[in-house]
Design a protein around this motif. Structure first.
Motif, PDB file in Angstrom:
ATOM      1  N   ALA A  45     -29.131  12.943 -21.372  1.00  0.00           N
ATOM      2  CA  ALA A  45     -28.025  13.220 -22.164  1.00  0.00           C
ATOM      3  C   ALA A  45     -27.284  12.044 -22.658  1.00  0.00           C
ATOM      4  CB  ALA A  45     -26.816  13.776 -21.227  1.00  0.00           C
ATOM      5  N   PRO A  46     -27.057  10.965 -22.352  1.00  0.00           N
ATOM      6  CA  PRO A  46     -26.267   9.922 -22.780  1.00  0.00           C
ATOM      7  C   PRO A  46     -27.409   9.290 -24.166  1.00  0.00           C
ATOM      8  CG  PRO A  46     -26.051   9.569 -20.811  1.00  0.00           C
ATOM      9  CD  PRO A  46     -27.046  10.746 -20.672  1.00  0.00           C
ATOM     10  N   ALA A  47     -28.750   9.276 -23.991  1.00  0.00           N
ATOM     11  CA  ALA A  47     -29.386   8.938 -25.196  1.00  0.00           C
ATOM     12  C   ALA A  47     -29.689  10.328 -26.259  1.00  0.00           C
ATOM     13  CB  ALA A  47     -30.938   9.101 -24.472  1.00  0.00           C
ATOM     14  N   LEU A  48     -29.087  11.222 -25.913  1.00  0.00           N
ATOM     15  CA  LEU A  48     -28.807  12.118 -27.217  1.00  0.00           C
ATOM     16  C   LEU A  48     -27.373  11.889 -27.710  1.00  0.00           C
ATOM     17  CD1 LEU A  48     -30.192  15.545 -25.577  1.00  0.00           C
ATOM     18  CD2 LEU A  48     -31.045  14.312 -27.233  1.00  0.00           C
ATOM     19  N   GLY A  49     -26.505  11.227 -27.242  1.00  0.00           N
ATOM     20  CA  GLY A  49     -25.272  10.830 -27.767  1.00  0.00           C
ATOM     21  C   GLY A  49     -24.192  11.414 -27.102  1.00  0.00           C
ATOM     22  N   TYR A  50     -24.435  12.090 -25.887  1.00  0.00           N
ATOM     23  CA  TYR A  50     -23.457  12.816 -24.984  1.00  0.00           C
ATOM     24  C   TYR A  50     -22.691  11.758 -24.169  1.00  0.00           C
ATOM     25  CZ  TYR A  50     -24.313  17.715 -26.263  1.00  0.00           C
ATOM     26  OH  TYR A  50     -24.686  18.583 -27.088  1.00  0.00           O
ATOM     27  N   GLU A  51     -21.546  11.946 -23.679  1.00  0.00           N
ATOM     28  CA  GLU A  51     -20.927  11.243 -22.691  1.00  0.00           C
ATOM     29  C   GLU A  51     -20.524  12.032 -21.397  1.00  0.00           C
ATOM     30  OE1 GLU A  51     -17.263   9.743 -24.614  1.00  0.00           O
ATOM     31  OE2 GLU A  51     -18.257   8.559 -26.035  1.00  0.00           O
ATOM     32  N   LEU A  52     -20.868  11.463 -20.379  1.00  0.00           N
ATOM     33  CA  LEU A  52     -20.502  12.193 -19.300  1.00  0.00           C
ATOM     34  C   LEU A  52     -19.051  12.422 -18.924  1.00  0.00           C
ATOM     35  CD1 LEU A  52     -22.885  10.462 -16.785  1.00  0.00           C
ATOM     36  CD2 LEU A  52     -23.311  12.259 -17.858  1.00  0.00           C
ATOM     37  N   HIS A  53     -18.619  13.380 -18.742  1.00  0.00           N
ATOM     38  CA  HIS A  53     -17.251  13.731 -18.472  1.00  0.00           C
ATOM     39  C   HIS A  53     -16.845  13.752 -16.972  1.00  0.00           C
ATOM     40  CE1 HIS A  53     -13.115  15.423 -19.286  1.00  0.00           C
ATOM     41  NE2 HIS A  53     -13.233  16.296 -18.309  1.00  0.00           N
ATOM     42  N   GLU A  54     -16.179  12.644 -16.573  1.00  0.00           N
ATOM     43  CA  GLU A  54     -15.967  12.538 -15.027  1.00  0.00           C
ATOM     44  C   GLU A  54     -17.033  12.578 -14.417  1.00  0.00           C
ATOM     45  OE1 GLU A  54     -12.722  15.041 -14.096  1.00  0.00           O
ATOM     46  OE2 GLU A  54     -11.312  13.990 -15.658  1.00  0.00           O
ATOM     47  N   GLY A  55     -17.135  12.697 -13.095  1.00  0.00           N
ATOM     48  CA  GLY A  55     -18.022  12.717 -12.195  1.00  0.00           C
ATOM     49  C   GLY A  55     -18.661  14.134 -11.775  1.00  0.00           C
ATOM     50  N   PRO A  56     -19.842  14.153 -11.297  1.00  0.00           N
ATOM     51  CA  PRO A  56     -20.309  15.618 -10.982  1.00  0.00           C
ATOM     52  C   PRO A  56     -19.471  16.294  -9.994  1.00  0.00           C
ATOM     53  CG  PRO A  56     -21.521  13.723  -9.920  1.00  0.00           C
ATOM     54  CD  PRO A  56     -20.290  13.124 -10.445  1.00  0.00           C
ATOM     55  N   ASP A  57     -19.787  17.390  -9.963  1.00  0.00           N
ATOM     56  CA  ASP A  57     -19.187  18.375  -8.884  1.00  0.00           C
ATOM     57  C   ASP A  57     -20.204  18.969  -8.188  1.00  0.00           C
ATOM     58  OD1 ASP A  57     -17.230  19.720  -7.510  1.00  0.00           O
ATOM     59  OD2 ASP A  57     -17.256  21.628  -9.142  1.00  0.00           O
ATOM     60  N   VAL A  58     -20.193  18.810  -6.668  1.00  0.00           N
ATOM     61  CA  VAL A  58     -21.246  19.190  -5.878  1.00  0.00           C
ATOM     62  C   VAL A  58     -20.992  20.067  -4.848  1.00  0.00           C
ATOM     63  CG1 VAL A  58     -23.017  18.049  -3.841  1.00  0.00           C
ATOM     64  CG2 VAL A  58     -22.111  16.754  -6.025  1.00  0.00           C
TER      65      VAL A  58
END
Length: 96
Positions: free
Chosen positions: A29-42
């Motif tokens: 996803a970051p390679a496409l230009g997206y930024e992670l929004h906070e941490g994951p939910d598990v």
């Protein structure tokens, strides 16, 4: 690029089992230009660990008078831990 590629939505939630395939999708996803929004939910669905990771397309705004340069951010709230895997603008929906 000012808009996400391939007609993808600005806000996405990747969901799926905590496995190599899910980790690769999040890592791409970051390679496409997206930024992670906070941490994951598990969560645990009784059989396996299921993970959800929200992604945001960065919203960059040019200077517009007073307060220009102070920065503008995009925010979204919400997590999902559906058992399905895929990319969706709404958590739990399937997709590529």
């Amino acid at each position: 690029m000012s808009t996400p590629p391939d007609g993808l939505p600005v806000y996405r939630v990747l969901t799926g089992p905590d496995d190599e395939s899910f980790c690769r999708r999040v890592s791409e996803a970051p390679a496409l230009g997206y930024e992670l929004h906070e941490g994951p939910d598990v969560t645990f669905d009784g059989k396996r660990v299921v993970v959800a990771q929200a992604l945001l397309w960065p919203m960059r705004h040019g200077p517009t008078g007073a307060g220009a340069g102070a920065g503008a951010g995009a925010g979204a709230a919400g997590t999902a831990a559906g058992a399905g895997s895929g990319t969706a603008a709404v958590a739990g929906a399937g997709g590529a």
